[in-house]
Design a protein around this motif. Structure first.
Motif, PDB file in Angstrom:
ATOM      1  N   PHE A  54      20.121  30.498  22.118  1.00 35.20           N
ATOM      2  CA  PHE A  54      19.845  29.772  20.960  1.00 35.20           C
ATOM      3  C   PHE A  54      20.713  28.636  20.662  1.00 35.20           C
ATOM      4  CE2 PHE A  54      21.554  29.175  16.602  1.00 35.20           C
ATOM      5  CZ  PHE A  54      20.521  28.959  15.827  1.00 35.20           C
ATOM      6  N   TRP A  55      22.169  29.042  20.962  1.00 38.85           N
ATOM      7  CA  TRP A  55      23.170  28.010  20.883  1.00 38.85           C
ATOM      8  C   TRP A  55      23.204  26.843  21.903  1.00 38.85           C
ATOM      9  CZ3 TRP A  55      25.323  27.479  16.434  1.00 38.85           C
ATOM     10  CH2 TRP A  55      25.570  28.399  15.502  1.00 38.85           C
ATOM     11  N   LYS A  56      22.689  27.105  23.072  1.00 35.35           N
ATOM     12  CA  LYS A  56      22.499  26.180  23.902  1.00 35.35           C
ATOM     13  C   LYS A  56      21.493  25.185  23.394  1.00 35.35           C
ATOM     14  CE  LYS A  56      23.821  28.551  28.244  1.00 35.35           C
ATOM     15  NZ  LYS A  56      23.294  28.848  29.297  1.00 35.35           N
ATOM     16  N   ALA A  57      20.439  25.771  22.967  1.00 34.44           N
ATOM     17  CA  ALA A  57      19.066  24.751  22.324  1.00 34.44           C
ATOM     18  C   ALA A  57      19.571  24.097  21.046  1.00 34.44           C
ATOM     19  CB  ALA A  57      18.104  25.747  21.844  1.00 34.44           C
ATOM     20  N   ALA A  58      20.394  24.664  20.022  1.00 36.78           N
ATOM     21  CA  ALA A  58      20.995  24.015  19.100  1.00 36.78           C
ATOM     22  C   ALA A  58      22.159  22.869  19.589  1.00 36.78           C
ATOM     23  CB  ALA A  58      21.593  24.996  18.086  1.00 36.78           C
ATOM     24  N   LYS A  59      22.569  23.083  20.523  1.00 39.99           N
ATOM     25  CA  LYS A  59      23.653  21.925  20.785  1.00 39.99           C
ATOM     26  C   LYS A  59      23.245  20.870  21.931  1.00 39.99           C
ATOM     27  CE  LYS A  59      27.459  24.906  19.618  1.00 39.99           C
ATOM     28  NZ  LYS A  59      28.970  25.549  19.993  1.00 39.99           N
ATOM     29  N   SER A  60      21.910  21.164  22.177  1.00 37.52           N
ATOM     30  CA  SER A  60      21.335  20.216  22.985  1.00 37.52           C
ATOM     31  C   SER A  60      21.133  18.867  22.744  1.00 37.52           C
ATOM     32  CB  SER A  60      19.817  20.606  23.514  1.00 37.52           C
ATOM     33  OG  SER A  60      19.740  22.009  24.067  1.00 37.52           O
ATOM     34  N   THR A  61      21.640  17.651  23.217  1.00 37.15           N
ATOM     35  CA  THR A  61      21.773  16.436  22.770  1.00 37.15           C
ATOM     36  C   THR A  61      20.453  15.645  23.424  1.00 37.15           C
ATOM     37  OG1 THR A  61      23.009  15.740  24.609  1.00 37.15           O
ATOM     38  CG2 THR A  61      24.179  16.372  22.490  1.00 37.15           C
ATOM     39  N   VAL A  62      19.678  16.120  23.860  1.00 41.91           N
ATOM     40  CA  VAL A  62      18.210  15.603  24.270  1.00 41.91           C
ATOM     41  C   VAL A  62      17.194  16.455  24.152  1.00 41.91           C
ATOM     42  CG1 VAL A  62      19.506  13.846  26.134  1.00 41.91           C
ATOM     43  CG2 VAL A  62      18.748  16.192  26.864  1.00 41.91           C
ATOM     44  N   GLU A  63      16.041  15.899  23.996  1.00 42.90           N
ATOM     45  CA  GLU A  63      15.077  16.664  23.452  1.00 42.90           C
ATOM     46  C   GLU A  63      14.293  17.630  24.728  1.00 42.90           C
ATOM     47  OE1 GLU A  63      10.451  16.012  21.630  1.00 42.90           O
ATOM     48  OE2 GLU A  63      11.953  14.632  21.560  1.00 42.90           O
ATOM     49  N   GLY A  64      14.737  16.976  25.798  1.00 44.19           N
ATOM     50  CA  GLY A  64      14.105  17.465  27.056  1.00 44.19           C
ATOM     51  C   GLY A  64      15.156  19.162  27.299  1.00 44.19           C
ATOM     52  N   GLY A  65      16.374  18.818  27.044  1.00 39.75           N
ATOM     53  CA  GLY A  65      17.150  20.106  27.105  1.00 39.75           C
ATOM     54  C   GLY A  65      16.909  20.961  26.285  1.00 39.75           C
ATOM     55  N   PHE A  66      16.580  20.525  24.949  1.00 39.25           N
ATOM     56  CA  PHE A  66      16.140  21.473  23.729  1.00 39.25           C
ATOM     57  C   PHE A  66      14.912  22.206  24.253  1.00 39.25           C
ATOM     58  CE2 PHE A  66      13.435  22.171  20.389  1.00 39.25           C
ATOM     59  CZ  PHE A  66      13.930  23.110  19.685  1.00 39.25           C
ATOM     60  N   LYS A  67      13.897  21.671  24.851  1.00 34.81           N
ATOM     61  CA  LYS A  67      12.788  22.080  25.148  1.00 34.81           C
ATOM     62  C   LYS A  67      12.891  22.983  26.399  1.00 34.81           C
ATOM     63  CE  LYS A  67       9.554  18.464  23.614  1.00 34.81           C
ATOM     64  NZ  LYS A  67       8.444  17.457  24.198  1.00 34.81           N
ATOM     65  N   ASN A  68      13.819  22.931  27.302  1.00 36.03           N
ATOM     66  CA  ASN A  68      13.941  23.858  28.546  1.00 36.03           C
ATOM     67  C   ASN A  68      14.468  25.163  27.541  1.00 36.03           C
ATOM     68  OD1 ASN A  68      13.161  22.030  30.223  1.00 36.03           O
ATOM     69  ND2 ASN A  68      15.159  21.280  30.648  1.00 36.03           N
ATOM     70  N   HIS A  69      15.722  25.013  26.913  1.00 36.97           N
ATOM     71  CA  HIS A  69      16.135  26.377  26.672  1.00 36.97           C
ATOM     72  C   HIS A  69      14.963  26.984  25.501  1.00 36.97           C
ATOM     73  CE1 HIS A  69      20.098  25.151  28.176  1.00 36.97           C
ATOM     74  NE2 HIS A  69      20.202  24.159  27.271  1.00 36.97           N
ATOM     75  N   MET A  70      14.383  26.407  24.842  1.00 35.16           N
ATOM     76  CA  MET A  70      13.314  27.102  24.198  1.00 35.16           C
ATOM     77  C   MET A  70      12.445  27.700  24.831  1.00 35.16           C
ATOM     78  SD  MET A  70      14.324  27.093  20.989  1.00 35.16           S
ATOM     79  CE  MET A  70      12.689  27.722  20.377  1.00 35.16           C
ATOM     80  N   ASP A  71      11.986  27.145  26.062  1.00 34.51           N
ATOM     81  CA  ASP A  71      10.978  27.859  27.049  1.00 34.51           C
ATOM     82  C   ASP A  71      11.460  29.216  27.262  1.00 34.51           C
ATOM     83  OD1 ASP A  71       8.967  25.842  26.670  1.00 34.51           O
ATOM     84  OD2 ASP A  71       9.674  24.581  28.389  1.00 34.51           O
ATOM     85  N   GLU A  72      12.873  28.730  27.738  1.00 34.96           N
ATOM     86  CA  GLU A  72      13.652  30.213  28.423  1.00 34.96           C
ATOM     87  C   GLU A  72      13.402  31.291  27.179  1.00 34.96           C
ATOM     88  OE1 GLU A  72      17.110  29.803  30.536  1.00 34.96           O
ATOM     89  OE2 GLU A  72      17.133  27.640  30.287  1.00 34.96           O
ATOM     90  N   ILE A  73      13.586  30.890  26.061  1.00 39.34           N
ATOM     91  CA  ILE A  73      13.676  31.958  24.967  1.00 39.34           C
ATOM     92  C   ILE A  73      12.101  32.428  24.988  1.00 39.34           C
ATOM     93  CG2 ILE A  73      13.561  32.351  22.354  1.00 39.34           C
ATOM     94  CD1 ILE A  73      15.840  30.200  22.370  1.00 39.34           C
ATOM     95  N   ARG A  74      11.191  31.647  25.173  1.00 35.35           N
ATOM     96  CA  ARG A  74       9.569  31.909  25.076  1.00 35.35           C
ATOM     97  C   ARG A  74       9.478  33.005  25.884  1.00 35.35           C
ATOM     98  NH1 ARG A  74       5.443  27.398  24.393  1.00 35.35           N
ATOM     99  NH2 ARG A  74       6.520  26.693  26.247  1.00 35.35           N
ATOM    100  N   GLN A  75      10.047  32.950  27.254  1.00 30.28           N
ATOM    101  CA  GLN A  75       9.590  33.651  28.463  1.00 30.28           C
ATOM    102  C   GLN A  75      10.401  35.192  28.031  1.00 30.28           C
ATOM    103  OE1 GLN A  75      11.315  31.864  31.733  1.00 30.28           O
ATOM    104  NE2 GLN A  75      10.018  29.978  31.828  1.00 30.28           N
ATOM    105  N   ILE A  76      11.374  34.996  27.511  1.00 31.57           N
ATOM    106  CA  ILE A  76      11.889  36.520  26.898  1.00 31.57           C
ATOM    107  C   ILE A  76      11.270  37.144  26.069  1.00 31.57           C
ATOM    108  CG2 ILE A  76      14.059  37.632  26.112  1.00 31.57           C
ATOM    109  CD1 ILE A  76      15.749  35.284  27.405  1.00 31.57           C
ATOM    110  N   SER A  77      10.991  36.317  24.772  1.00 32.21           N
ATOM    111  CA  SER A  77      10.195  36.727  23.610  1.00 32.21           C
ATOM    112  C   SER A  77       9.399  35.530  22.951  1.00 32.21           C
ATOM    113  CB  SER A  77      11.141  37.340  22.715  1.00 32.21           C
ATOM    114  OG  SER A  77      10.699  37.589  21.390  1.00 32.21           O
ATOM    115  N   PRO A  78       8.087  35.750  23.329  1.00 33.44           N
ATOM    116  CA  PRO A  78       7.314  34.611  22.603  1.00 33.44           C
ATOM    117  C   PRO A  78       7.740  34.803  20.973  1.00 33.44           C
ATOM    118  CG  PRO A  78       6.243  35.931  24.203  1.00 33.44           C
ATOM    119  CD  PRO A  78       7.303  36.621  23.939  1.00 33.44           C
TER     120      PRO A  78
END
Length: 215
Positions: A54-78
């Motif tokens: 969550f904190w990696k996603a919140a502190k991402s400075t580019v949209e691609g980084g945010f999406k990558n971290h959110m995809d990891e969250i989705r893999q753990i828990s949709p």
């Protein structure tokens, strides 16, 4: 305050405050406090891995980084992914913040610390409260000035430490040119493409513009 131009307000889903802000500061950028977003998130989806992502996603400075971290969250828990995406990420993730505000803050911890300091003063009569706050701020400015006198240079140690941390991370990244004034920056499997360097040799780094443009 020029109707809020060049300013941001950080709050947490207080509808009354949001409506009042729109009337008084119609052009202000509104952000949600990521710490409060996470506090609600943790009540349903706990765990160290989800917290870190969550904190990696919140502190991402580019949209691609945010999406990558959110995809990891989705893999753990949709469900966790859907929960966060429903909370308007554009208001609590750096990747979506406007540049030129000289503020990269994703949570309002400073305001909460200040409120905690003046908690007792707030219970007193108005003039007494203001006087105690004035004296507190005067003492604080003096103590900070005394601390700054001990610096070895013109830059505060915390800023130097942060730049050193950036440097430690940057040494693992490699730049690959495509020959057309565009570059791809890679670190293992993570990459950012289509980074263009202008004739002035300046790169469009979002984090730099979020913090520096207003200074």
């Amino acid at each position: 305050m020029d109707a809020g131009r060049g300013m941001c307000v950080i709050s947490y889903q207080h509808k009354g405050l949001l409506e009042a802000t729109k009337k008084v500061l119609p052009y202000v950028e509104h952000r949600q406090c990521a710490r409060h977003i996470y506090a609600d998130f943790r009540k349903i989806y706990s765990g160290i891995e989800l917290r870190n992502l969550f904190w990696k996603a919140a502190k991402s400075t580019v949209e691609g980084g945010f999406k990558n971290h959110m995809d990891e969250i989705r893999q753990i828990s949709p469900g966790a992914y859907e929960h966060l995406m429903a909370r308007e990420p554009n208001t609590w993730c750096r990747a979506f913040f406007s540049t030129g505000l000289a503020c990269d803050t994703v949570e309002n911890g400073k305001a909460e610390c200040f409120n905690a300091v003046i908690l007792d003063s707030r219970k007193k009569l108005l003039l007494t409260m203001l006087e105690e706050i004035r004296v507190y701020m005067m003492d604080r400015f003096y103590n900070l000035r005394e601390l700054a006198e001990k610096w070895e240079g013109d830059v505060c140690p915390s800023a130097i430490k942060k730049m050193e941390e950036f440097g430690e991370d940057l040494k693992f990244w490699r730049v690959h040119p495509n020959g057309q004034n565009e570059f791809e920056v890679r670190n293992g499997l993570e990459s950012y493409g289509n980074i263009t360097i202008s004739a002035q040799r300046s790169m469009d780094f979002k984090m730099f513009h979020i913090i520096v443009d207003k200074l």
